[in-house]
Scaffold this motif. Sequence first.
Motif, PDB file in Angstrom:
ATOM      1  N   ALA A 127      32.298-120.644 -59.198  1.00  0.00           N
ATOM      2  CA  ALA A 127      33.086-121.465 -58.277  1.00  0.00           C
ATOM      3  C   ALA A 127      33.622-120.627 -57.115  1.00  0.00           C
ATOM      4  O   ALA A 127      33.744-121.119 -55.989  1.00  0.00           O
ATOM      5  CB  ALA A 127      34.225-122.154 -59.023  1.00  0.00           C
ATOM      6  N   GLU A 128      33.929-119.353 -57.378  1.00  0.00           N
ATOM      7  CA  GLU A 128      34.383-118.457 -56.300  1.00  0.00           C
ATOM      8  C   GLU A 128      33.283-118.229 -55.265  1.00  0.00           C
ATOM      9  O   GLU A 128      33.561-117.881 -54.125  1.00  0.00           O
ATOM     10  CB  GLU A 128      34.823-117.109 -56.880  1.00  0.00           C
ATOM     11  N   ILE A 177      24.712-129.153 -60.888  1.00  0.00           N
ATOM     12  CA  ILE A 177      25.107-127.995 -60.092  1.00  0.00           C
ATOM     13  C   ILE A 177      25.051-128.354 -58.613  1.00  0.00           C
ATOM     14  O   ILE A 177      24.175-129.111 -58.185  1.00  0.00           O
ATOM     15  CB  ILE A 177      24.196-126.787 -60.421  1.00  0.00           C
ATOM     16  N   VAL A 178      26.031-127.830 -57.861  1.00  0.00           N
ATOM     17  CA  VAL A 178      26.051-127.993 -56.413  1.00  0.00           C
ATOM     18  C   VAL A 178      26.071-126.602 -55.795  1.00  0.00           C
ATOM     19  O   VAL A 178      27.005-125.823 -56.031  1.00  0.00           O
ATOM     20  CB  VAL A 178      27.285-128.791 -55.940  1.00  0.00           C
ATOM     21  N   LEU A 179      25.018-126.300 -55.035  1.00  0.00           N
ATOM     22  CA  LEU A 179      24.971-125.049 -54.286  1.00  0.00           C
ATOM     23  C   LEU A 179      25.440-125.350 -52.870  1.00  0.00           C
ATOM     24  O   LEU A 179      24.934-126.280 -52.232  1.00  0.00           O
ATOM     25  CB  LEU A 179      23.545-124.495 -54.245  1.00  0.00           C
ATOM     26  N   PRO A 180      26.407-124.583 -52.361  1.00  0.00           N
ATOM     27  CA  PRO A 180      26.935-124.882 -51.030  1.00  0.00           C
ATOM     28  C   PRO A 180      25.914-124.602 -49.935  1.00  0.00           C
ATOM     29  O   PRO A 180      25.025-123.766 -50.095  1.00  0.00           O
ATOM     30  CB  PRO A 180      28.140-123.945 -50.914  1.00  0.00           C
ATOM     31  N   TYR A 234      29.319-120.307 -44.547  1.00  0.00           N
ATOM     32  CA  TYR A 234      29.363-119.909 -45.959  1.00  0.00           C
ATOM     33  C   TYR A 234      29.988-118.518 -46.105  1.00  0.00           C
ATOM     34  O   TYR A 234      30.874-118.303 -46.943  1.00  0.00           O
ATOM     35  CB  TYR A 234      27.969-119.924 -46.595  1.00  0.00           C
ATOM     36  N   VAL A 235      29.534-117.578 -45.297  1.00  0.00           N
ATOM     37  CA  VAL A 235      30.053-116.201 -45.363  1.00  0.00           C
ATOM     38  C   VAL A 235      31.558-116.200 -45.099  1.00  0.00           C
ATOM     39  O   VAL A 235      32.328-115.541 -45.808  1.00  0.00           O
ATOM     40  CB  VAL A 235      29.301-115.290 -44.372  1.00  0.00           C
ATOM     41  N   GLN A 236      31.984-116.955 -44.091  1.00  0.00           N
ATOM     42  CA  GLN A 236      33.414-117.007 -43.763  1.00  0.00           C
ATOM     43  C   GLN A 236      34.226-117.615 -44.903  1.00  0.00           C
ATOM     44  O   GLN A 236      35.299-117.128 -45.247  1.00  0.00           O
ATOM     45  CB  GLN A 236      33.607-117.836 -42.479  1.00  0.00           C
ATOM     46  N   ALA A 237      33.712-118.661 -45.503  1.00  0.00           N
ATOM     47  CA  ALA A 237      34.467-119.384 -46.532  1.00  0.00           C
ATOM     48  C   ALA A 237      34.468-118.684 -47.886  1.00  0.00           C
ATOM     49  O   ALA A 237      35.471-118.729 -48.608  1.00  0.00           O
ATOM     50  CB  ALA A 237      33.906-120.801 -46.688  1.00  0.00           C
ATOM     51  N   PHE A 238      33.347-118.026 -48.236  1.00  0.00           N
ATOM     52  CA  PHE A 238      33.224-117.520 -49.612  1.00  0.00           C
ATOM     53  C   PHE A 238      33.017-116.011 -49.740  1.00  0.00           C
ATOM     54  O   PHE A 238      33.391-115.433 -50.746  1.00  0.00           O
ATOM     55  CB  PHE A 238      32.084-118.245 -50.338  1.00  0.00           C
ATOM     56  N   VAL A 239      32.422-115.388 -48.747  1.00  0.00           N
ATOM     57  CA  VAL A 239      32.174-113.952 -48.847  1.00  0.00           C
ATOM     58  C   VAL A 239      33.347-113.156 -48.283  1.00  0.00           C
ATOM     59  O   VAL A 239      33.834-112.221 -48.906  1.00  0.00           O
ATOM     60  CB  VAL A 239      30.854-113.556 -48.144  1.00  0.00           C
ATOM     61  N   HIS A 240      33.834-113.553 -47.124  1.00  0.00           N
ATOM     62  CA  HIS A 240      34.923-112.816 -46.472  1.00  0.00           C
ATOM     63  C   HIS A 240      36.305-113.342 -46.824  1.00  0.00           C
ATOM     64  O   HIS A 240      37.294-112.841 -46.328  1.00  0.00           O
ATOM     65  CB  HIS A 240      34.756-112.856 -44.950  1.00  0.00           C
TER      66      HIS A 240
END
Length: 199
Positions: A43-44, A136-139, A182-188
């Motif tokens: 989920a993270e 499953i939901v992949l963003p 995606y990178v902004q919301a989940f990676v960074h």
Amino acid sequence: MVGPGKDPREEVLQAWYMDDSDEDQRLPHHRDPKEFVSLDKLAELGVLSWRLDADNYETDEELKKIREERGYSYMDIIDICPEKLPNYEEKIKSFFEEHLHTDEEIRYCVAGSGYFDVRDHDEHWIRVWVKKGGMIVLPAGIYHRFTLDSDNYIKAIRLFVGDPVWTPFNRPHDHLPARKEYVQAFVHKEGDHAINASA
């Protein structure tokens, strides 16, 4: 049955870090020793999951509620197996190319099973085994790939917001807005836990 305190999703969804072996993609590819990943950790990364009643998917109120809440207006069913998918071997190889989509990828397994592989924050592969009853939901914007397991069969419901767009963008496609979001919301999101999105 699920024991007290155990997440019922764990009976239909399991995740683990993959080894670096080039063996058949349909094998489990566990590390040695095995290193499991919690559904909370998924989920993270933006990967959402549910356990649903696959035997009654046509009348399941829980599925109906999820579709209404998340706007999944489109639904179809796909059978992936050598007997039912034209150019099976070629298609399985193409599904296994690392790619992203500009929309969510939603799959609900109503029979059989398969593996969805996703990248963690450090670019390691996490294998998510989705079995009957798992959704499953992949963003949008997450790099991922799909393969069947050694049983060579999955029957899955595909859901989509509006008209379906199945276009895969094979890596690298870091310039796409969906990837940047995606990178902004989940990676960074963890501040100093940043990685180079184009690595």
